[in-house]
Design an enzyme around this catalytic site. Sequence first.
Site, PDB file in Angstrom:
ATOM      1  N   GLU A  84       4.435  15.818  69.096  1.00 46.63           N
ATOM      2  CA  GLU A  84       4.352  14.706  70.058  1.00 46.63           C
ATOM      3  C   GLU A  84       4.860  15.138  71.432  1.00 46.63           C
ATOM      4  O   GLU A  84       4.343  14.715  72.459  1.00 46.63           O
ATOM      5  CB  GLU A  84       5.179  13.508  69.571  1.00 46.63           C
ATOM      6  N   THR A 121      -0.693   8.333  76.945  1.00 50.52           N
ATOM      7  CA  THR A 121       0.690   7.946  76.663  1.00 50.52           C
ATOM      8  C   THR A 121       1.625   8.407  77.777  1.00 50.52           C
ATOM      9  O   THR A 121       2.523   7.672  78.207  1.00 50.52           O
ATOM     10  CB  THR A 121       1.136   8.543  75.310  1.00 50.52           C
TER      11      THR A 121
HETATM   12  N1  HSE Z   1       6.679   4.596  71.453  1.00 51.67           N
HETATM   13  C1  HSE Z   1       5.626   5.326  72.105  1.00 51.67           C
HETATM   14  C2  HSE Z   1       5.335   4.642  73.424  1.00 51.67           C
HETATM   15  C3  HSE Z   1       4.400   5.312  71.236  1.00 51.67           C
HETATM   16  O1  HSE Z   1       5.228   3.410  73.423  1.00 51.67           O
HETATM   17  O2  HSE Z   1       5.208   5.327  74.434  1.00 51.67           O
HETATM   18  C4  HSE Z   1       3.211   5.996  71.843  1.00 51.67           C
HETATM   19  O3  HSE Z   1       2.086   5.773  71.024  1.00 51.67           O
END
Ligand code: HSE
Length: 313
Positions: free
Chosen positions: A132, A185
Site C-alpha cells: 500500500e 488515493t
Molecule cells: N483509509 C484509506 C483512505 C483507504 O481513506 O485513504 C484507501 O482506500
Amino acid sequence: MAEEVKVFAPATVANVACGFDVLGFALHEPGDEIIMRKNDSGEVSILEITGDEGKLPLNPLKNTAGVVVIDYLKHIGKSNQGIEFILHKKMPLGSGLGSSAASAAAALVAINELMGNPLSRAELLPFAMEGERLACGAAHADNVAPALLGGFVLIRSYSPLDILPIAPPEKLVATVIHPQIEIRTKDSRSILRHSVLLKDAVTQWGNIAGLVAGLLTKDYGLIQRSLKDVIIEPIRSLLIPYFDELKKSALEAGALGCSISGSGPSIFALSDSQETAQKVAKAMTQVLERTTIGYDIYVSPVNAEGPIVLSKK
Ligand code: HSE
C-alpha cells in the site's frame, strides 16, 4: 508442495464511515485473481495483467503484487526462488474498492501457499501494508487487513501493529456503487486536513466505538446510529459527483448507513437484509441513470472468509 496455485482475493470497503484508516470489511465481489507458479529463473516476473491492463506496470519492482512477493521471499530466506504470475484485475483502479490491496493479498496468499504456508495470514499483513505504501504513499491497513483476513478488521494500533478481526453480523449486506470516474488515493488523502476540531473528534470516536460495539453485539440499531463520518466525508464527498443525492437515496431506501468506500469514488451502504440492499442498489442506480456518469453496482454480504485458494497443482 504445490507448483502452481490460483487464488481469489476480495475487494474491500475501508473506513466504514467513522473509522478512517482503522476499519474495513471484505466483499464477495468484485475481487482479483492470480495464477502463480514456480520456475527456475531465480527471479520474480509478471507475465500478464488483464483487466486494467496498460495502467499497471509489469516491472515487479513497480507493481504492488510483485513487490510483496519479492519482500516475502527475502523474509523467508528464499530470494532465489523463481516465480511467475498472471494477474486478473477484476475491478477498476482508483475506485475506492481496495484494488491494490486485493492484488497484494492474492499475491501473498499464493506465494505463501507455494512455499508451504510458513506464515499465517495475519503474518502476511505487514508485507501487504508495504504494498500500500508503494501504491499510494501510505501504509494504511484498512483495505489489506480485511482483504487478507475477511470479515471486518479493526486496526487498534499501527505502532505496534494490533488488529482485531470482527466476525460480520450475518444479516449485514453491503451495496456498493462505483461511479466510473477515477480518484487516486494519493490525491484524496492529500486534500485532508491534518487537524480536527475537538467537538468533531468526540463525535467521531463515539461513533467508531458504537460501530465496533454494534458489530460485536449484532445490534443493528447501534450500527445504524454509528455509521456517520463528520471528519473525512464532508471533504472528500466534494470530489464525488451526486454524492448527496446517492446517499439520500440509499437512506430513503432503508439502508442503515451510507458513506464513501475508502478514498472514493465508490459509495457503500449497509443494510440489514438482502431485500433492502437490493432496494438500495435500485435507488442508487436510478440517481446515476439520470446523469451521464456510468457505474458498476455490487450487492454482497460481508465476506467472512477472505481470500480463497481456487486450485493448486
Ligand atoms: N483509509 C484509506 C483512505 C483507504 O481513506 O485513504 C484507501 O482506500
